[in-house]
Write a protein that holds these residues in place. Structure first.
Motif, PDB file in Angstrom:
ATOM      1  N   HIS A 289      24.138  35.078  49.830  1.00 52.34           N
ATOM      2  CA  HIS A 289      22.741  35.005  50.267  1.00 52.34           C
ATOM      3  C   HIS A 289      21.974  36.242  49.817  1.00 52.34           C
ATOM      4  O   HIS A 289      20.836  36.153  49.325  1.00 52.34           O
ATOM      5  CB  HIS A 289      22.679  34.867  51.787  1.00 52.34           C
TER       6      HIS A 289
ATOM      7  N   VAL B 282      21.901  28.562  41.825  1.00 61.30           N
ATOM      8  CA  VAL B 282      22.906  29.430  42.443  1.00 61.30           C
ATOM      9  C   VAL B 282      24.251  28.730  42.360  1.00 61.30           C
ATOM     10  O   VAL B 282      24.480  27.726  43.025  1.00 61.30           O
ATOM     11  CB  VAL B 282      22.575  29.756  43.914  1.00 61.30           C
TER      12      VAL B 282
ATOM     13  N   LEU C  73      23.494  33.258  38.868  1.00 61.09           N
ATOM     14  CA  LEU C  73      22.176  33.071  39.475  1.00 61.09           C
ATOM     15  C   LEU C  73      21.107  32.983  38.397  1.00 61.09           C
ATOM     16  O   LEU C  73      21.040  33.846  37.519  1.00 61.09           O
ATOM     17  CB  LEU C  73      21.844  34.223  40.426  1.00 61.09           C
TER      18      LEU C  73
ATOM     19  N   GLU D  47      21.084  36.202  46.208  1.00 60.59           N
ATOM     20  CA  GLU D  47      19.896  35.410  45.911  1.00 60.59           C
ATOM     21  C   GLU D  47      18.622  36.245  46.088  1.00 60.59           C
ATOM     22  O   GLU D  47      17.700  36.178  45.267  1.00 60.59           O
ATOM     23  CB  GLU D  47      19.837  34.183  46.831  1.00 60.59           C
TER      24      GLU D  47
ATOM     25  N   ALA E 235      24.379  27.852  36.082  1.00 57.74           N
ATOM     26  CA  ALA E 235      23.234  28.304  36.867  1.00 57.74           C
ATOM     27  C   ALA E 235      21.936  28.139  36.089  1.00 57.74           C
ATOM     28  O   ALA E 235      20.908  27.740  36.646  1.00 57.74           O
ATOM     29  CB  ALA E 235      23.421  29.757  37.282  1.00 57.74           C
TER      30      ALA E 235
ATOM     31  N   ALA F 271      18.440  38.636  43.297  1.00 60.27           N
ATOM     32  CA  ALA F 271      18.005  37.974  42.060  1.00 60.27           C
ATOM     33  C   ALA F 271      16.491  37.791  42.045  1.00 60.27           C
ATOM     34  O   ALA F 271      15.862  37.871  40.985  1.00 60.27           O
ATOM     35  CB  ALA F 271      18.713  36.630  41.913  1.00 60.27           C
ATOM     36  N   SER F 272      15.902  37.557  43.218  1.00 61.21           N
ATOM     37  CA  SER F 272      14.446  37.412  43.289  1.00 61.21           C
ATOM     38  C   SER F 272      13.762  38.718  42.895  1.00 61.21           C
ATOM     39  O   SER F 272      12.794  38.721  42.128  1.00 61.21           O
ATOM     40  CB  SER F 272      14.017  37.011  44.704  1.00 61.21           C
TER      41      SER F 272
END
Length: 247
Positions: free
Chosen positions: A148, A90, A120, A151, A84, A154-155
């Motif tokens: 999803h 991802v 990630l 993700e 990653a 992770a942001s």
């Protein structure tokens, strides 16, 4: 629908908990624990930080499995975590026992009970900060909705980590300025020179000895404090009553 609502609620809770922490270590710890609580099917989580020299190290984890397997992946440069960070932001590894991408890593992960995994990359404005590593020991397949949501999670984590690192660096910078300023004052007093010459003196010592300016300044302060403490001890021993100091 019920599962989607649970995930949405978990993500919202995770965002609140992560952004409530202002200390770097507290932020990292919050990220890994809220990840496990918010993402169905994820049993363990770890977060790693990428350093400027290229080294990647794990700074927080929910169990020994995380610490050992994160370290293994960064050493081998194999596995979803390393993949990653280096290649694919991802990286999902469902049914890990059948995954042939990482022949050196997979057998050891399987022996430790990992059945599926997500790696990630954490980044802000294309700058890689580290990685969020998610492990499943109960299921072979991680639900696509969970991937999803991971993700999105992770942001949030990347923004929180970036903020915490900036605050940490700012705090260190302020501390460094304070230490250097104090050392400059001591050099000015000792050699009876102005501020500019005192600063240049420290720079010259730092360059000649190949030691960071802050470390040189701290050594001057420590030496001065030690000398002062020793002199105070000698005076108090010679004059226990303290009368000489007030005459």
């Amino acid at each position: 629908m019920e599962n989607a609502a649970r995930i949405a609620e978990g993500l919202a809770r995770a965002a609140r908990e992560i952004n409530a922490s202002h200390d770097l270590e507290a932020t990292l710890d919050s990220i890994v624990h809220t990840a496990v609580g918010a993402l169905p099917g994820i049993d363990h989580a770890g977060i790693s930080v990428a350093h400027r020299n290229g080294k990647v190290e794990t700074r927080a984890g929910t169990g020994q499995l995380v610490w050992e397997l994160d370290a293994l992946q960064y050493t081998l440069r194999e596995g979803p975590c390393a993949h990653a960070i280096d290649i694919e932001p991802v990286t999902v590894a469902n049914e890990l026992r059948h995954d042939g991408r990482w022949p050196n890593y997979v057998p050891r992960a399987l022996r430790m009970g990992v059945r599926a995994q997500i790696g990630l990359r954490l980044y802000v404005e294309e700058k890689t900060l580290g990685g969020l590593n998610l492990y499943s020991v109960e299921a072979d397949i991680i639900d696509p909705d969970v991937v999803h949501t991971a993700e999105l999670f992770a942001s949030h984590a990347a923004l929180a980590l970036g903020r915490a690192r900036r605050e940490n660096e700012l705090s260190e910078a302020i501390g460094t300025r304070k230490v250097i300023g104090q050392a400059i004052g001591m050099v000015m007093e000792r050699y009876e020179i102005d501020e500019g010459r005192a600063f240049q003196f420290l720079v010259r010592v730092s360059t000649t000895s190949n030691i960071k300016l802050r470390d040189i300044a701290q050594e001057i302060i420590d030496t001065s404090n030690t000398t002062y403490a020793r002199r105070t001890h000698v005076r108090s021993t010679a004059d226990p009553s303290g009368l000489d100091r007030i005459r």
